[in-house]
Design an enzyme around this catalytic site. Structure first.
Site, mmCIF file in Angstrom:
data_model
loop_
_atom_site.group_PDB
_atom_site.id
_atom_site.type_symbol
_atom_site.label_atom_id
_atom_site.label_comp_id
_atom_site.label_asym_id
_atom_site.label_seq_id
_atom_site.Cartn_x
_atom_site.Cartn_y
_atom_site.Cartn_z
ATOM 1 N N ASP A 1 30.653 36.229 41.665
ATOM 2 C CA ASP A 1 31.613 36.703 40.664
ATOM 3 C C ASP A 1 32.243 37.978 41.230
ATOM 4 O O ASP A 1 32.785 37.974 42.320
ATOM 5 C CB ASP A 1 30.923 36.928 39.327
ATOM 6 C CG ASP A 1 31.920 37.063 38.170
ATOM 7 O OD1 ASP A 1 33.134 36.939 38.404
ATOM 8 O OD2 ASP A 1 31.483 37.302 37.036
ATOM 9 N N ASP B 1 27.732 40.153 38.481
ATOM 10 C CA ASP B 1 28.348 41.169 39.325
ATOM 11 C C ASP B 1 27.255 42.077 39.864
ATOM 12 O O ASP B 1 26.198 42.245 39.235
ATOM 13 C CB ASP B 1 29.342 42.010 38.521
ATOM 14 C CG ASP B 1 30.394 41.146 37.836
ATOM 15 O OD1 ASP B 1 31.177 40.521 38.562
ATOM 16 O OD2 ASP B 1 30.422 41.108 36.589
ATOM 17 N N ARG C 1 42.070 41.781 43.181
ATOM 18 C CA ARG C 1 41.425 42.691 42.233
ATOM 19 C C ARG C 1 40.867 43.920 42.931
ATOM 20 O O ARG C 1 39.659 44.136 42.962
ATOM 21 C CB ARG C 1 40.323 41.981 41.453
ATOM 22 C CG ARG C 1 40.812 40.837 40.606
ATOM 23 C CD ARG C 1 39.684 40.248 39.767
ATOM 24 N NE ARG C 1 40.123 39.064 39.044
ATOM 25 C CZ ARG C 1 39.332 38.317 38.267
ATOM 26 N NH1 ARG C 1 38.060 38.646 38.119
ATOM 27 N NH2 ARG C 1 39.805 37.258 37.651
ATOM 28 N N ASP D 1 32.587 45.645 37.831
ATOM 29 C CA ASP D 1 33.415 45.502 36.627
ATOM 30 C C ASP D 1 33.251 46.732 35.754
ATOM 31 O O ASP D 1 32.126 47.228 35.563
ATOM 32 C CB ASP D 1 32.994 44.270 35.823
ATOM 33 C CG ASP D 1 33.575 42.967 36.360
ATOM 34 O OD1 ASP D 1 34.295 43.020 37.379
ATOM 35 O OD2 ASP D 1 33.310 41.917 35.764
#
Length: 431
Positions: free
Chosen positions: A251, A212, A308, A255
């Site tokens: 990815d 990420d 997301r 996060d």
């Protein structure tokens, strides 16, 4: 409306860390301060203002202020020992993978051989891949990870200088520390050079990638502000396919996981990406995540992202005054309701392309309550929970997240949000 930033590559220079003394009279302040690198999160501005607040490296001595122009200088500045406040100023674009994927390949790794060995016609779909080429792929991936991941220490501010500062191919790891500020950077998603083929992932297998742009892992008091997260020169549409599946090399963009807590994400742009922002990465992580993962998302632009934005597990997440620009194709959902989540979504603006129903904005992953109030879709008020439940009666969501956010400094009318956020969010802009 696409505001994708194309990042250039800065040629490597001799490794030198430049210590920059703060301007006379510089002090910790919001953007209006004399030195933006010494900005601190305003009181009451989201969860990261709780308790001690978030100041990053605002109080850094001159000896701990670094100006960097290469990825190597950046890594060295963050590796300087100690947790006294530090400021790292990024000038231009730092390229973590300037040498290319070949620089990370383990001796003997051959992608053509890999494709031949694990072709479903040969290997099938019942077992995960194993053998020499998979071992060499894993070793190559480990080498890339060591090169592109960098840990951010406690009491640190990382800030871009001017309008064109950024990082391409790097992965910032804010892990197990407190009090970090990251601002004014364009972060182009790392491109995984060695995705793994998993024939057991779904009915027809899938390519799985790592890395990420930014991971907040078990850390507290983190302020992420005025950054642009993008796939840049390598959108998913440019990726090849093998075995009939996209060779996925991305990815997430951001996060917040594994017991991270007290995070404010403000005035950022998240653009042209699939799995964008995840808060909580496992249904089984209740031991570390329950009672934590408290995150505020406000005045962010989510443009042309598939899903997301965010997906939430466990946390009390306050999402208000964000603008979601939803594409007509490939869209999955924006707000994911997951294990024990308590999402409070208020006065956001959604611009949906024709043919995209408002009921898709919410997605039920697990039974959990959600509050949705005052949200607008294409300029009109819409009860997001009601339209979701009407469209997906088999995935009914419950009302009332069970809490009311109080840590907010400004709340704008949702009709004003698109113009306000589109013009003032992202790297190179100020509020």
């Amino acid at each position: 409306m696409n505001r994708r930033t194309r990042l250039g590559v800065v040629a490597a220079t001799a490794l030198t860390l430049t210590v920059t003394a703060p301007a006379a009279g510089a002090h910790a302040a919001p953007l209006s301060g004399a030195d933006p690198a010494r900005a601190t999160l305003p009181a009451g501005d989201g969860w990261a203002s709780e308790g001690t607040g978030t100041s990053g490296g605002a109080a850094a001595d001159a000896s701990r202020v670094f100006t960097v122009t290469t990825w190597e200088e950046f890594r060295d500045a963050l590796a300087v020992p100690g947790t006294d406040p530090r400021i790292v100023k990024v000038v231009g674009t730092l390229n973590a993978t300037a040498a290319g994927c070949a620089a990370f390949e383990a001796p003997g790794y051959d992608f053509t051989r890999y494709l031949a060995d694990y072709d479903p016609a040969v290997w099938g779909y019942e077992h995960e891949v194993s053998g020499p080429q998979e071992d060499l792929r894993a070793a190559s991936a480990t080498a890339q990870g060591k090169a592109i991941k960098v840990k951010v220490p406690a009491n640190t501010t990382i800030t871009g200088v001017g309008r064109d500062a950024g990082i391409t191919g790097g992965s910032l790891q804010v892990q197990g520390v407190d009090n970090v500020v990251i601002r004014n950077l364009t972060m182009e998603s790392p491109l995984d050079c060695f995705p793994q083929w998993d024939p057991t992932d779904g009915a027809t297998g899938a390519w799985n990638s790592e890395y990420d742009s930014l991971v907040v892992y078990g850390s507290t008091h983190v302020w992420i502000d005025h950054n642009t997260f993008t796939d840049g020169a390598h959108p998913d549409s440019s990726l090849p396919s093998y075995y009939g599946e996209v060779y996925q090399q991305h990815d997430g963009e951001l996060d917040v996981v594994r017991g991270a807590d007290l995070v404010t994400v403000s005035w950022n742009v998240f653009t042209d990406h699939d799995k964008t922002l995840m808060i909580g990465n496992s249904d089984s992580a209740g031991a570390t995540d329950r009672g934590k993962l408290r995150v505020t998302l406000h005045h962010n632009l989510f443009e042309n992202v598939i899903e997301r934005a965010p997906r939430v597990r466990f946390g009390q997440v306050d999402a208000y005054n964000n603008h979601f620009v939803v594409p007509s194709s490939t869209y999955a959902y924006s707000l994911g309701i997951g294990q024990e989540s308590q999402l409070f979504a208020e006065k956001n603006a959604f611009t949906l392309a024709g043919g995209v129903p408002a009921g898709k904005i919410l997605k039920k992953w697990k039974d959990a309550p959600v509050t949705t109030v005052g949200n607008y879709v294409n300029g009109k008020p819409v009860d997001l929970l009601a339209v979701h439940n009407a469209q997906f009666p088999e995935e009914l969501l419950r009302a009332d997240a069970g809490w009311t956010p109080v840590l907010r400094t400004r709340v704008d009318h949702p009709r004003a949000v698109p113009a306000l956020v589109d013009h003032r969010a992202g790297a190179g802009r100020s509020c």
